[in-house]
Design an enzyme around this catalytic site. Structure first.
Site, short mmCIF file in Angstrom:
data_model
loop_
_atom_site.label_atom_id
_atom_site.label_comp_id
_atom_site.label_asym_id
_atom_site.label_seq_id
_atom_site.Cartn_x
_atom_site.Cartn_y
_atom_site.Cartn_z
N GLU A 158 43.89 26.84 46.04
CA GLU A 158 43.77 27.39 44.67
C GLU A 158 41.80 28.25 45.56
O GLU A 158 41.81 29.59 45.41
CB GLU A 158 43.74 28.12 43.27
CG GLU A 158 45.21 27.91 43.01
CD GLU A 158 46.44 28.38 43.86
OE1 GLU A 158 45.75 29.20 44.28
OE2 GLU A 158 47.24 28.23 43.87
N TYR A 188 42.96 34.49 37.93
CA TYR A 188 43.92 33.78 38.63
C TYR A 188 43.93 32.15 38.60
O TYR A 188 44.76 32.06 38.96
CB TYR A 188 43.79 34.75 40.02
CG TYR A 188 44.39 33.80 40.90
CD1 TYR A 188 46.26 34.00 41.63
CD2 TYR A 188 44.03 33.08 42.21
CE1 TYR A 188 46.87 33.53 42.09
CE2 TYR A 188 44.68 32.47 42.66
CZ TYR A 188 45.69 32.75 42.45
OH TYR A 188 46.86 31.73 43.84
N ASP A 217 47.91 37.85 41.46
CA ASP A 217 47.10 37.84 42.37
C ASP A 217 47.58 39.39 42.97
O ASP A 217 47.96 40.05 42.59
CB ASP A 217 47.03 37.20 43.30
CG ASP A 217 48.28 36.77 43.74
OD1 ASP A 217 49.22 37.40 43.32
OD2 ASP A 217 48.84 36.63 45.03
N THR A 257 41.88 34.71 51.16
CA THR A 257 42.36 34.29 51.92
C THR A 257 43.32 33.95 52.62
O THR A 257 44.26 32.92 51.74
CB THR A 257 41.08 32.66 52.30
OG1 THR A 257 39.89 32.94 52.03
CG2 THR A 257 40.69 32.72 54.17
#
Length: 354
Positions: A45, A128, A146, A51
């Site tokens: 995560e 998140y 997210d 990314t």
DNA sequence: AATACGTGGCT
DNA sequence: TAGCCAAGTAT
């Protein structure tokens, strides 16, 4: 709010279409109570922050091979971890990764805490990531929000308030749809949906399990959402780096300060990058050769044009800045990408942006 | 609240 | 191809 999409419909889609990832437990295993390793979920995560999955995979394999447990990572040398992270970007994540691993070992006996609040108190874990770890690794009913979730919610509810202003409303929508059971699978399902069908540019609505409930699809505006406030243009900054190689092959490098751009990473000595840069003394007094061409690189908030100067220096050369790294130890792969580009240019490798 | 913080892939 | 975009966090 009437006629809400059902989490069960999305979970059914996920059970059939879940993407395989090295840190993931398959939905069928998750259903039988097999949980993913919190260390691997946390590591993945953090790597996945801003990314892509594709970019993360190889780094995840490398990290878990070098450091299979949080205790292994906590015991690692900082320089080894930073070098392993090189190229992945947002280097504060790697620095916080080390801080977090050491806190888990020192404060939690090497066992990741399971509550969202405890997780969020750790370095590099925000709203998140704490919700993602709590739900995916610990089966807690947390609301995971997210960029994917925001986009899917904006479309499902045809919410046309631009981001970031829309964030609170989109979180409220996400809260309404998140189930109490299988919250972790549900979170991963929304993210898979956002990464595959409900993509930013050209959403593929036909196979989506939620098409019929999607207001944006009904209105034909799915691709227009979410709205975003326009970004500021990026300025161009300029700089110079100095690549000195000693007779024995060693390279003169400098560890950058922990704070700021490329913080904690190895780099070539040079001046400060700015729109109107000041000259700085080279790191060694010698004859410097300016290279033809330049390194072009774009960061989050500015473009960079980097001039490169090279020099060969004798064994007894004493640098004003930096340290010589042995040729046997040096690897350009341990450098952040912009610094590796400068190295490539000095090696005569073709740089497409030059 | 707004800004700093990377990189590679896609259009 | 120049810009947009990706499973955000810290300050």
């Amino acid at each position: 709010m009437r006629d809400l999409p059902k989490s069960a419909d999305l979970l059914a889609w996920y059970d059939l279409n879940a993407r395989e990832m090295p840190w993931r437990v398959a939905p069928k295993d998750s259903i039988t109570g097999i949980r993913a390793d919190p260390y691997r979920i946390w590591l993945s995560e953090v790597m996945l922050q801003q990314t892509t999955v594709a970019a993360v995979q190889a780094y995840f394999i490398k990290f878990t091979t070098l450091w299979p447990t949080v205790r292994d990572l906590a015991a690692a040398e900082d320089a080894d971890v930073m070098a392993a992270w090189a190229g992945l970007g947002y280097y504060a994540r790697a620095r916080n990764l080390l801080k977090c691993s050491r806190s888990v070992v020192a404060d939690y006996n090497g066992i990741f805490p399971s509550t969202r609040a405890e997780l969020e108190s750790l370095p590099g874990i925000g709203p998140y990531t704490s919700a993602a770890i709590a739900s995916i690794a610990f089966d807690r009913a947390e609301v995971v929000v997210d960029g994917n979730v925001e986009r899917v919610m904006a479309r499902i509810f045809a919410h046309d308030v631009p981001l970031p202003e829309a964030k609170p409303a989109l979180r409220d929508f996400a809260t309404k749809l998140t189930p109490k059971k299988r919250a972790g699978d549900y979170a991963q399902a929304v993210m898979d949906l956002g990464a595959t069908l409900c993509s930013p540019r050209n959403p593929t609505c036909a196979p989506c399990p939620w098409t019929e409930k999607c207001r944006a699809h009904k209105l034909g505006i799915a691709a227009e959402l979410p709205k975003k406030t326009p970004k500021k243009p990026k300025p161009t900054r300029f700089g110079t780096v100095y690549l000195a190689q000693r007779e024995d092959g060693a390279w003169l490098l400098e560890q950058r300060p922990d704070k700021g751009l490329l913080g904690g990473m190895l780099g070539w000595p040079g001046n400060e990058w700015s729109e109107d840069p000041e000259n700085v003394d080279p790191p060694i007094s010698t004859f410097w050769t300016p290279l033809n061409g330049e390194v072009g690189h774009t960061f989050t908030h500015f473009h960079l044009k980097l001039a490169v100067q090279v020099a060969q220096v004798p064994l007894e050369a004493a640098p004003l800045r930096g340290v010589f790294v042995d040729a046997s130890t040096f690897s350009a792969n341990a450098l952040p990408t912009v610094m590796r580009k400068a190295f490539d240019l000095a090696q005569g490798l073709r740089d497409k942006t030059a």
